[in-house]
Design an enzyme around this catalytic site. Sequence first.
Site, PDB file in Angstrom:
ATOM      1  N   GLU A  79     -12.738  11.899   1.925  1.00  8.51           N
ATOM      2  CA  GLU A  79     -11.925  11.065   1.033  1.00  8.51           C
ATOM      3  C   GLU A  79     -12.650   9.790   0.608  1.00  8.51           C
ATOM      4  OE1 GLU A  79      -9.509   8.376  -0.482  1.00  8.51           O
ATOM      5  OE2 GLU A  79      -9.059   8.214   1.657  1.00  8.51           O
ATOM      6  N   ASN A  96       1.299   4.195   8.017  1.00  6.45           N
ATOM      7  CA  ASN A  96       0.713   2.969   7.476  1.00  6.45           C
ATOM      8  C   ASN A  96       1.180   2.803   6.028  1.00  6.45           C
ATOM      9  OD1 ASN A  96      -1.279   0.732   7.347  1.00  6.45           O
ATOM     10  ND2 ASN A  96      -2.227   2.076   5.817  1.00  6.45           N
ATOM     11  N   ASN A 115     -13.631   6.800   2.642  1.00 11.56           N
ATOM     12  CA  ASN A 115     -12.579   5.992   3.264  1.00 11.56           C
ATOM     13  C   ASN A 115     -12.300   6.503   4.674  1.00 11.56           C
ATOM     14  OD1 ASN A 115     -10.350   4.096   3.352  1.00 11.56           O
ATOM     15  ND2 ASN A 115      -9.002   5.846   3.076  1.00 11.56           N
ATOM     16  N   LYS A 120     -12.030  47.896  37.807  1.00 11.15           N
ATOM     17  CA  LYS A 120     -13.333  47.702  37.160  1.00 11.15           C
ATOM     18  C   LYS A 120     -13.166  47.206  35.721  1.00 11.15           C
ATOM     19  CE  LYS A 120     -16.770  50.359  38.209  1.00 11.15           C
ATOM     20  NZ  LYS A 120     -17.733  49.319  38.686  1.00 11.15           N
ATOM     21  N   GLN A 136     -18.001  30.462  57.064  1.00 12.36           N
ATOM     22  CA  GLN A 136     -17.224  29.702  56.093  1.00 12.36           C
ATOM     23  C   GLN A 136     -17.133  30.497  54.795  1.00 12.36           C
ATOM     24  OE1 GLN A 136     -19.407  26.030  55.762  1.00 12.36           O
ATOM     25  NE2 GLN A 136     -21.092  26.966  54.629  1.00 12.36           N
ATOM     26  N   TYR A 178       0.834  -1.213   0.000  1.00 10.65           N
ATOM     27  CA  TYR A 178       0.000   0.000   0.000  1.00 10.65           C
ATOM     28  C   TYR A 178       0.867   1.260   0.000  1.00 10.65           C
ATOM     29  CZ  TYR A 178      -2.898   3.827   1.567  1.00 10.65           C
ATOM     30  OH  TYR A 178      -3.511   5.042   1.649  1.00 10.65           O
ATOM     31  N   ARG A 228     -13.710  27.874  49.245  1.00  7.61           N
ATOM     32  CA  ARG A 228     -13.893  26.695  50.102  1.00  7.61           C
ATOM     33  C   ARG A 228     -13.824  25.385  49.316  1.00  7.61           C
ATOM     34  NH1 ARG A 228     -19.080  25.130  52.372  1.00  7.61           N
ATOM     35  NH2 ARG A 228     -19.776  27.207  51.744  1.00  7.61           N
ATOM     36  N   ASN A 237       2.373  10.538   6.597  1.00  4.81           N
ATOM     37  CA  ASN A 237       1.272   9.748   7.145  1.00  4.81           C
ATOM     38  C   ASN A 237       1.511   9.503   8.629  1.00  4.81           C
ATOM     39  OD1 ASN A 237       0.051   6.357   6.631  1.00  4.81           O
ATOM     40  ND2 ASN A 237      -1.022   8.165   7.358  1.00  4.81           N
TER      41      ASN A 237
END
EC number: 4.3.1.24
Length: 700
Positions: free
Chosen positions: A460, A361, A463, A432, A325, A82, A331, A242
């Site tokens: 593509e 590949n 594919n 501010k 708290q 390939y 917290r 690739n």
Amino acid sequence: MLSKYQPSAHIAVTRAHWEDLHQAISSGKVTIDGNSLTLADVVAVSKFGCYARLSENRETIDAINESVSTLQECLDEGHHIYGVNTGFGGSADSRTDHLASLQRALLQLLQSGILTKADIGSGDTPSQSHAMPPEWVKAIMVVRSNSVARGHSAVSIGSIEAILRLLQRDITPVVPLRGTISASGDLMPLAYIVGAIEGNPGVFARAGKSPHGQALPAQQVLEQLGIPRITLGPKEALGLVNGTAASAALSSLVLYEAHRLALLSQVTTALTVEALRGSAESFHPFISQARPHDGQMEAASNILTVMRGSRLAMGTSEVQTGLVQDRYSLRTASQWIGPQLEDLLLADRQITVELNSTTDNPLIDSVSRHFYCGGNFQATSVTSAMEKTRLALQMLGKLMFAQCSEMIDPSLNNGLPTNLVADDPSLSFTMKGVDISMAAYMSELAYLANPVSSHVQTAEMHNQAVNSLAFVSARYTMQAVDIVSMMSACSLYVACQALDLRVLQLNFFRELHPIVCNGTHDAFHTILAPKELERITQQLVTAIQDAWLTTSRMDAGDRCQRVIKLSLPILLNEMRGAIPSDRQQVDLLTSIGNWEEATCYKMLEAYKQTHERFCRTQNTVEYLGAGSKAIYHAIRHKVGVPFHQGFVEQPSADDLDTTAIINGREKKTTGGWISLIYEALRDDSLTGVILEAVQPVRSI
């Protein structure tokens, strides 16, 4: 390959990357062997110009050569392979004997990106570049070289060294920013790099440091510098284009900065707790042990470490007024930050593996002399890392935004001046605009946090029906890094101002006791016994301080008058119970009026004097935790960003030589000061200080 930094705490990974980077910078070189490339190596080569070279290790060289010879042997035996003697993708049913031309045909179909004249420097400056930044391209080049050096790709030593030679000679191909879907890897960007090493006159490159200078055709650049062009072998174009190098490279740059920002979020949390006089109890180890998520435990521990020794953060045993708290942005900060640290660690492992993987590949097993057609080019692991990282950045940015808003808002900041002004708030609005900017940054950041991977389109000839969009995700994550860096700069600026104003407030409170004590004695010593005077004085001081915290929207003069009036009920109530009946003829109203007028005047004078002294010399570090002190000192002295004194800071064209400076320094806009912090964050000059603040080397 698993990351050498795992398993470990997030700060350990961040420190390891930073130390590796500076080791690489110190040595000036990075060795490529296919198996040991780190995030720090990618940063060192792409941002700091370290010299990348191919390893001379016999095992590495043999693996590369054997993959090339295995390919040639299989071709000699008549195998159909390939991309070597077949078509590509959905056209793989075609066959050809024109092997060299096939590789050129692959580059032709891939060199389809858009670059304008402005992008190559021969036209007007573009409003928006269509080319990748040079450091991204350099990162891609080193990552791709490392991947094909693993010996599974039939890419020759000559071709690998040709790419590294461009890096060594500081030549950067001009690569389109868009056009890859990271499906069969990042085909299009890599095709432009391959075009540069083969001297394609339709591919452009820049020599030297100027990213906006005119680029020249690759053929011309190579000829001018005496660099030979490469003629590609049977699988070399495919082997080089690739793969996931573009996605992995950019993700490396992203993650290096994201780690720092995650660490910084813990530092800014600690600074905010101190500035607001919040509680250290929220980060007590018992809380994390009761819910033992790794990230939460680490974040809580780090925040406590930054605050160690603080005289501002409240301890568990201290009597507190107001909220019992802290609000959620303080917290629950460790619970908010913790999961982001865990996600970043996983992303780090994914990218480190990707850097040292073969992603093209087909793959060549030189031992079995077999070719395997698979899909290692599908960069979904990189997408996964970047989606997590971008969402983590959004979460960290949201926390900074909430904390920053709390420090600026007088309704929430526990008595600090409105907008954190150092002068009168009727004519000064210091933070501010920063508050508004933070909202703008947060809105854009929240938009960027949306997933990219859900927008995959078929490509593509069907594919590539699924594709990772990893590079697109990495691009948007780098935008998130930029925005969170801006927010971090704002947060540091706001926090340092808030800390200064808190200490100014405490300095003033120290002056209050003698003023109230002397004023009360002068007004009422003929009426009250010493013990009664002492008791009333203490109650008045407490009442005045409490009233001061609730009147921060007022100018100093009006504020002092208001504070005294708010304390009068305390005085009247105590007088009623303390004065014996035989003294009722005394004109108490006159005495109280005299006390009110004198105390108000002396209080205002004391505030002005305290403020003036503080503007000259800040004693803030005396109150800070050890880690906070290091960060504060870095901002104020290393970066050179001063305490903002208010309206007087605004530069003006009408300024005389004597008014254009304050305390011997120049004036800048608020944004000008914040920009200095932003630049220091992005150029990595503050990372060492941040690491030391959270985890001093001596405690490791």
